[in-house]
Design a protein around this motif. Structure first.
Motif: not given
Length: 168
Positions: A153-157
């Motif tokens: 989820h790093e890209k979404e965050i």
């Protein structure tokens, strides 16, 4: 407990949705009548307006996010303590000895952070509480996630954080 069943007791309803965003939904924080900031959250996270902000959860339930305007007469430490109490109510065992504080910025806004390791029913988790100063107001951003799922989820965050803007 799956994080997707978690509904924080700190929060209840009131934000404006903007459906034109390709990224997801744009929320005015704390509400449409008195916006200090806006943020975009992916539609797949099923964001919901809450009292003075928004909460959302990744589709797989491994990452929880809330953003609320706070810090009023209670003070910032009281907001951090209330977040810790809420986590305990949801059976998140936090390890206070792991607490780390820091300063930084989110999309150019100054922040203070508290990060705490813990454990929920899915295993090791991390809680990060960011205090973001915008227009002489404070937003409290809470992240609660399963450690093993963070990389998914790093890209979404990152996109959510980059979408945080002061309201015009």
């Amino acid at each position: 407990m799956k994080i997707r069943t978690f509904l924080p007791t700190l929060l209840a309803a009131a934000c404006l949705l903007h459906t034109g965003s390709l990224f997801g939904k744009e929320f005015k924080l704390p509400n449409a009548d008195f916006a200090v900031a806006t943020v975009d959250i992916p539609g797949s996270w099923k964001p919901e307006a809450v009292d003075n902000g928004v909460e959302a959860q990744s589709k797989d339930g491994s990452f929880y996010l809330s953003i609320v305007a706070a810090g009023t007469d209670k003070g910032v430490q009281a907001d951090i303590d209330a977040t810790k109490d809420m986590l305990k109510e949801h059976k998140v065992k936090i390890n206070d000895s792991t607490e780390k504080t820091g300063k930084g910025d989110v999309n150019g806004f100054p922040t203070e952070s508290v990060t705490i390791k813990g454990k929920d029913e899915d295993g090791p988790c991390t809680v990060t509480i960011l205090i973001v100063s915008i227009k002489q107001k404070v937003l409290v951003i809470t992240y609660w996630f399963n450690d093993s799922e963070l990389s998914k989820h790093e890209k979404e965050i990152d996109a959510i954080q980059k979408s945080l803007k002061a309201a015009s």
